[in-house]
Design an enzyme around this catalytic site. Sequence first.
Site, PDB file in Angstrom:
ATOM      1  N   LEU A   1       0.862  -1.173   0.000  1.00 27.83           N
ATOM      2  CA  LEU A   1       0.000   0.000   0.000  1.00 27.83           C
ATOM      3  C   LEU A   1       0.901   1.226   0.000  1.00 27.83           C
ATOM      4  CD1 LEU A   1      -2.751  -0.792   2.706  1.00 27.83           C
ATOM      5  CD2 LEU A   1      -2.992  -0.911   0.216  1.00 27.83           C
ATOM      6  N   ASP A   2       0.490   2.270  -0.695  1.00 30.67           N
ATOM      7  CA  ASP A   2       1.241   3.519  -0.660  1.00 30.67           C
ATOM      8  C   ASP A   2       1.372   4.014   0.770  1.00 30.67           C
ATOM      9  OD1 ASP A   2       1.344   3.475  -3.401  1.00 30.67           O
ATOM     10  OD2 ASP A   2      -0.298   4.904  -3.677  1.00 30.67           O
ATOM     11  N   ARG A   3       2.398   4.805   0.995  1.00 26.98           N
ATOM     12  CA  ARG A   3       2.638   5.344   2.339  1.00 26.98           C
ATOM     13  C   ARG A   3       1.417   6.059   2.899  1.00 26.98           C
ATOM     14  NH1 ARG A   3       7.743   9.329   3.881  1.00 26.98           N
ATOM     15  NH2 ARG A   3       7.438   9.331   6.145  1.00 26.98           N
TER      16      ARG A   3
END
Length: 241
Positions: free
Chosen positions: A62-64
């Site tokens: 997942l993106d930050r």
Amino acid sequence: MNQGINTTQPLSILYQDTDLVAINKPHGLLVHRSFIASDASEFAVQLLRDQLGQRVYPVHRLDRKTAGVLLFALSESMNSLMQQQFMEGAVHKTYLAIVRGHTPDEQAIDYPLRRDDGIVQDAFTQLKTLQRTEIPLPFGKHTTSRYSLVELTPTTGRMHQLRKHMAHILHPIIGDRPHGCNKQNKLFKDHFGMNTMLLHAQQIKFTHPVTSEPVTITAPWQAEFGRMLGVLFGEEEQKIN
């Protein structure tokens, strides 16, 4: 500072068995170390490893700034089995996002995306609008501001796919940088004190590689996502949750 992370509290575990564990990843927490985010000092892999007292293997990313369901394997063999399911498209993922403007009831977004190395890949996302709102907040030449809460179902897993697809159809995700609208992002920061990305990995479904049983893992939204739902949609938030 990693907004949304309270390192004094353990990670919220949504699912755990002898082979797999899933957490509700906070906004702002990196999955693992990355040379492009040298400012970060804490990572989901290390935090969960220390919390469980054993090695963990992230089977997807997942993106930050994206919160929600993040799945880990507890062995190398299970990691390989789960990654195979992801590559075969056998894992069903659902996201929630708050975006600029009023989106259509439903829309199929079939728009190829170019990787950093120039390779173009097919990318497909299904959009469904859950709620729309119009609030008395002037923006540019408009006297009001319009937003939508959408459910996004990607059938491919390209980097920043949802963010790029929503920007492509001119309904960028609020708080997204660099694919979103910087003016909207500034409006939310200045007016609401909001400085994260309003994208939430709500649910993941797959068949357990060992038991062959169907598994569904759902993550409640993080506090900041819930706050903005309340601010923008008011009582409608309760109908969505």
